[in-house]
Design an enzyme around this catalytic site. Structure first.
Site: not given
Ligand code: 13P
Length: 264
Positions: A17, A19, A104, A106, A176, A182, A221
């Protein structure tokens, strides 16, 4: 000893992903690098989800690297209409998109997406032959207050309400935990597997025995140094990778972990 994973169903899947990272020209370079590294990988699903504006460039680049499939990071639940700034399933299909990340954290936290909206999007996605990757996960406070199980149950049930049982093979669920996204704080393999197992039980209750074969992947992560421990857990079928998917070598190393586990 851990129960062995089925080799027939639950093919491993690793999803990147991206982003809001990489312009179209950067996308070409990154996919070229990833594509060269993964060219000998087989019997797995590998997916790159760049931003919408990079999809045409990605589609071009992926034509040369058969193993990598294209995914999107979101879509609208309607076929078309007056929805300024939105993207429909048919628009994604035109560029060969096969997967779409939905709900997601976010999107849920920053753009107020609800379980009901995610459920509507998942139904539209399969109508367009897009495989939905439906995300669920608890916040740090919810975990600390021992609400993880209740939060996951209500998210899974409500985000998959009305999902057509005859399309269940198309579904991927991503666990997640928000506190691991992150942050560099990764769930322990045991913590993650406990929730994955719960999700699998919920899917079986909702969709019958085929629910047990839905792939449930972990995100938050994931890095080369923790991927093997996570994916060797019996209910973890792959990874949804954020930051590390923007580094071709790190992404490849995570893919290699999944491949090696399946081969062993
Ligand atoms: P990270 O791997 O950067 O923690 O992000 C995870 C994520 O949100 C994947 O959709």
């Amino acid at each position: 000893m851990k129960p062995k994973k089925s080799v027939i169903t639950r093919r491993p899947i690793v999803v990147g992903n991206w982003k809001m990272h990489r312009t179209a020209s950067d996308t070409r370079d990154l996919l070229q690098d990833i594509g060269t590294r993964v060219s000998r990988i087989a019997n797995m699903d590998l997916v790159a989800c760049p931003p919408f504006t990079s999809l045409p460039a990605a589609s071009d680049a992926l034509g040369r690297h058969g193993i990598l499939a294209l995914g999107a990071q979101n879509m609208h639940q309607n076929k078309e209409g007056a929805f300024t700034g939105e993207i429909s399933g048919s628009m994604l299909r035109e560029f060969g998109v096969r997967y779409v990340i939905l709900g997601h954290s976010e999107r849920r936290q920053l753009f107020n997406e609800t379980d009901a909206l995610v459920a509507a999007k998942a139904i539209t996605a399969v109508d367009y032959h897009l495989r939905p990757i439906v995300c669920v996960g608890e916040s740090l406070t919810q975990r600390q207050e021992k609400q993880t199980e209740a939060v996951i149950e209500s998210q899974v049930r409500a985000s998959l309400a009305g999902f057509p049982a005859d399309q269940i093979e198309e579904l991927v669920v991503a666990y997640e935990p928000i506190w691991a996204i992150g942050t560099g704080k990764v769930a322990t393999p045991h913590q993650a597997n406990t929730v994955h197992h719960q999700i699998r039980v919920l899917l079986t209750q909702q969709f019958g025995s085929k629910g047990a074969d839905v792939r449930v992947i972990y995100g938050g992560s994931v890095k080369p140094d923790n991927a093997t421990a996570l994916m060797s857990e019996p209910d973890i079928d792959g990874a949804l990778v954020g930051g590390a998917s923007l580094d071709a070598k790190a992404f490849f190393d995570i893919i290699e972990s999944a491949r090696t586990l399946r081969a062993s």
